[in-house]
Design a protein around this motif. Structure first.
Motif, PDB file in Angstrom:
ATOM      1  N   LEU A  91       0.831  -1.202   0.000  1.00 56.44           N
ATOM      2  CA  LEU A  91       0.000   0.000   0.000  1.00 56.44           C
ATOM      3  C   LEU A  91       0.866   1.253   0.000  1.00 56.44           C
ATOM      4  N   VAL A  92       1.914   1.253   0.823  1.00 58.15           N
ATOM      5  CA  VAL A  92       2.816   2.406   0.861  1.00 58.15           C
ATOM      6  C   VAL A  92       3.441   2.637  -0.506  1.00 58.15           C
ATOM      7  N   ARG A  93       3.929   1.576  -1.123  1.00 59.60           N
ATOM      8  CA  ARG A  93       4.564   1.709  -2.435  1.00 59.60           C
ATOM      9  C   ARG A  93       3.560   2.162  -3.485  1.00 59.60           C
ATOM     10  N   MET A  94       2.333   1.648  -3.431  1.00 54.25           N
ATOM     11  CA  MET A  94       1.316   2.080  -4.392  1.00 54.25           C
ATOM     12  C   MET A  94       1.061   3.576  -4.286  1.00 54.25           C
ATOM     13  N   VAL A  95       0.891   4.049  -3.058  1.00 56.49           N
ATOM     14  CA  VAL A  95       0.625   5.473  -2.845  1.00 56.49           C
ATOM     15  C   VAL A  95       1.796   6.308  -3.334  1.00 56.49           C
ATOM     16  N   GLN A  96       3.014   5.865  -3.031  1.00 60.72           N
ATOM     17  CA  GLN A  96       4.195   6.587  -3.490  1.00 60.72           C
ATOM     18  C   GLN A  96       4.227   6.689  -5.016  1.00 60.72           C
ATOM     19  N   MET A  97       4.050   5.553  -5.683  1.00 68.42           N
ATOM     20  CA  MET A  97       4.208   5.532  -7.130  1.00 68.42           C
ATOM     21  C   MET A  97       3.045   6.216  -7.850  1.00 68.42           C
ATOM     22  N   VAL A  98       1.835   6.106  -7.305  1.00 72.03           N
ATOM     23  CA  VAL A  98       0.697   6.810  -7.895  1.00 72.03           C
ATOM     24  C   VAL A  98       0.905   8.320  -7.778  1.00 72.03           C
ATOM     25  N   THR A  99       1.442   8.740  -6.642  1.00 71.56           N
ATOM     26  CA  THR A  99       1.734  10.171  -6.470  1.00 71.56           C
ATOM     27  C   THR A  99       2.762  10.630  -7.496  1.00 71.56           C
ATOM     28  N   LEU A 100       3.826   9.861  -7.647  1.00 71.70           N
ATOM     29  CA  LEU A 100       4.905  10.246  -8.552  1.00 71.70           C
ATOM     30  C   LEU A 100       4.490  10.168 -10.016  1.00 71.70           C
ATOM     31  N   ASN A 101       3.940   9.035 -10.415  1.00 71.90           N
ATOM     32  CA  ASN A 101       3.685   8.786 -11.839  1.00 71.90           C
ATOM     33  C   ASN A 101       2.364   9.340 -12.344  1.00 71.90           C
ATOM     34  N   GLU A 102       1.382   9.450 -11.473  1.00 67.41           N
ATOM     35  CA  GLU A 102       0.056   9.899 -11.904  1.00 67.41           C
ATOM     36  C   GLU A 102      -0.270  11.317 -11.424  1.00 67.41           C
ATOM     37  N   LEU A 103      -0.202  11.528 -10.114  1.00 63.85           N
ATOM     38  CA  LEU A 103      -0.666  12.807  -9.571  1.00 63.85           C
ATOM     39  C   LEU A 103       0.208  13.976  -9.989  1.00 63.85           C
ATOM     40  N   LEU A 104       1.509  13.878  -9.770  1.00 67.28           N
ATOM     41  CA  LEU A 104       2.384  15.004 -10.092  1.00 67.28           C
ATOM     42  C   LEU A 104       2.375  15.320 -11.582  1.00 67.28           C
ATOM     43  N   THR A 105       2.261  14.282 -12.407  1.00 70.70           N
ATOM     44  CA  THR A 105       2.171  14.493 -13.855  1.00 70.70           C
ATOM     45  C   THR A 105       0.880  15.235 -14.203  1.00 70.70           C
ATOM     46  N   ALA A 106      -0.220  14.795 -13.596  1.00 69.36           N
ATOM     47  CA  ALA A 106      -1.513  15.438 -13.864  1.00 69.36           C
ATOM     48  C   ALA A 106      -1.547  16.871 -13.361  1.00 69.36           C
ATOM     49  N   MET A 107      -0.769  17.181 -12.327  1.00 71.75           N
ATOM     50  CA  MET A 107      -0.771  18.516 -11.726  1.00 71.75           C
ATOM     51  C   MET A 107      -0.006  19.554 -12.539  1.00 71.75           C
ATOM     52  N   ASN A 108       0.775  19.141 -13.507  1.00 74.40           N
ATOM     53  CA  ASN A 108       1.664  20.070 -14.214  1.00 74.40           C
ATOM     54  C   ASN A 108       0.969  21.328 -14.734  1.00 74.40           C
ATOM     55  N   PRO A 109      -0.164  21.211 -15.440  1.00 77.73           N
ATOM     56  CA  PRO A 109      -0.822  22.449 -15.909  1.00 77.73           C
ATOM     57  C   PRO A 109      -1.272  23.336 -14.754  1.00 77.73           C
ATOM     58  N   GLU A 121      -3.703  25.967 -22.035  1.00 77.95           N
ATOM     59  CA  GLU A 121      -4.959  25.956 -22.777  1.00 77.95           C
ATOM     60  C   GLU A 121      -6.083  25.468 -21.864  1.00 77.95           C
ATOM     61  N   ALA A 122      -7.287  25.998 -22.091  1.00 78.50           N
ATOM     62  CA  ALA A 122      -8.426  25.678 -21.231  1.00 78.50           C
ATOM     63  C   ALA A 122      -8.688  24.176 -21.178  1.00 78.50           C
ATOM     64  N   ASN A 123      -8.568  23.497 -22.318  1.00 78.19           N
ATOM     65  CA  ASN A 123      -8.835  22.063 -22.331  1.00 78.19           C
ATOM     66  C   ASN A 123      -7.769  21.287 -21.546  1.00 78.19           C
ATOM     67  N   LYS A 124      -6.541  21.811 -21.528  1.00 74.43           N
ATOM     68  CA  LYS A 124      -5.469  21.167 -20.767  1.00 74.43           C
ATOM     69  C   LYS A 124      -5.727  21.310 -19.270  1.00 74.43           C
ATOM     70  N   LEU A 125      -6.208  22.470 -18.866  1.00 73.62           N
ATOM     71  CA  LEU A 125      -6.531  22.688 -17.452  1.00 73.62           C
ATOM     72  C   LEU A 125      -7.686  21.802 -17.014  1.00 73.62           C
ATOM     73  N   GLU A 126      -8.710  21.721 -17.858  1.00 74.10           N
ATOM     74  CA  GLU A 126      -9.869  20.889 -17.529  1.00 74.10           C
ATOM     75  C   GLU A 126      -9.454  19.419 -17.441  1.00 74.10           C
ATOM     76  N   GLU A 127      -8.630  18.985 -18.385  1.00 74.15           N
ATOM     77  CA  GLU A 127      -8.146  17.606 -18.365  1.00 74.15           C
ATOM     78  C   GLU A 127      -7.322  17.340 -17.107  1.00 74.15           C
ATOM     79  N   SER A 128      -6.503  18.311 -16.726  1.00 73.03           N
ATOM     80  CA  SER A 128      -5.690  18.183 -15.527  1.00 73.03           C
ATOM     81  C   SER A 128      -6.561  18.030 -14.289  1.00 73.03           C
ATOM     82  N   GLN A 129      -7.582  18.859 -14.177  1.00 68.65           N
ATOM     83  CA  GLN A 129      -8.470  18.811 -13.017  1.00 68.65           C
ATOM     84  C   GLN A 129      -9.214  17.487 -12.940  1.00 68.65           C
ATOM     85  N   GLN A 130      -9.634  16.964 -14.095  1.00 70.67           N
ATOM     86  CA  GLN A 130     -10.337  15.690 -14.111  1.00 70.67           C
ATOM     87  C   GLN A 130      -9.414  14.543 -13.681  1.00 70.67           C
ATOM     88  N   LYS A 131      -8.191  14.565 -14.175  1.00 73.45           N
ATOM     89  CA  LYS A 131      -7.239  13.518 -13.812  1.00 73.45           C
ATOM     90  C   LYS A 131      -6.894  13.572 -12.328  1.00 73.45           C
TER      91      LYS A 131
END
Length: 221
Positions: A91-109, A121-131
């Motif tokens: 569970l610890v490793r899952m949370v770590q890797m999801v944060t690194l590979n999914e969350l931080l990437t989605a947060m970029n915009p 771009e507006a669509n990039k921001l909306e996509e980011s928020q959804q992810k």
């Protein structure tokens, strides 16, 4: 004594900084300004990829924050930040890797806009928020009603995810729809390690100004 090379605003640095404080490890903090000092020969000798954080231990250089976290927990077993049973460790490793590979990437915009580095771009921001929302739903489910991801015990899952999720409100993403994560963030902010490593508004504004100057120079080149 350990030498810890970091930057105040860096999420990667902060997760290591918090771990050092939580484990009560003595260290010398060396803050880089990231104004070109990361390309100095003395720092490149520690990390040829010129990134922070870096941990130096009696001539042994450790780069990459996750590697540093594992090194600290293995070398300093008191106040462990990793569980030993299979499910909790997974569970610890899952949370770590999801944060690194999914969350931080989605947060970029959101980071680009929130830090004033540009207008995505507006669509990039909306996509980011959804992810980000989808990822937070996953993490909220894993946290449940516990104080921390592993019962009432702080682990690297909380440190890695907390240093990322905690900045979302400052980037314009509300945590109101994720009540357990919001309460968990508030709980983390009550810890001395979080308070000691929290960047001040002045430090944040100074960093923004510095990055805008550097970005302008790159465009001019």
């Amino acid at each position: 004594m350990l030498k810890f090379y970091y930057h105040q605003i860096s999420i990667n640095s902060r997760r290591v900084w918090i771990a050092l404080l939580e484990k009560n490890i003595e260290f010398e903090g060396i803050e880089l300004k990231l104004n070109g000092d990361q390309f100095e020969p003395s720092f490149l000798a520690l990390n040829p990829f010129h990134h922070i954080p870096v941990l130096e231990d009696d001539g042994f250089s450790v780069i990459e924050s996750f590697a540093i976290l594992d090194y600290l927990d293995a070398k300093y077993p008191e106040n462990p930040l990793l569980p030993t049973d299979a499910r909790s460790l997974a569970l610890v490793r899952m949370v770590q890797m999801v944060t690194l590979n999914e969350l931080l990437t989605a947060m970029n915009p959101l980071i680009v806009k929130g830090m004033g580095f540009g207008e995505p771009e507006a669509n990039k921001l909306e996509e980011s928020q959804q992810k980000v929302g989808k990822i937070l739903e996953f993490l909220a489910e894993k946290l449940g009603e516990q104080s921390y991801f592993i019962d009432d015990r702080l682990t690297l899952a909380d440190i890695v995810a907390g240093t990322a999720i905690g900045v979302l409100p400052f980037l314009g993403f509300s945590l109101d729809s994720y009540s357990n994560l919001k309460a968990w963030c508030d709980r983390l902010m009550q810890r001395s390690s979080w308070q000691q490593t929290q960047a001040t508004p002045e430090q944040l504004e100074s960093f923004k100004a510095q990055m805008k100057i550097l970005m302008a120079k790159k465009v001019a080149e």
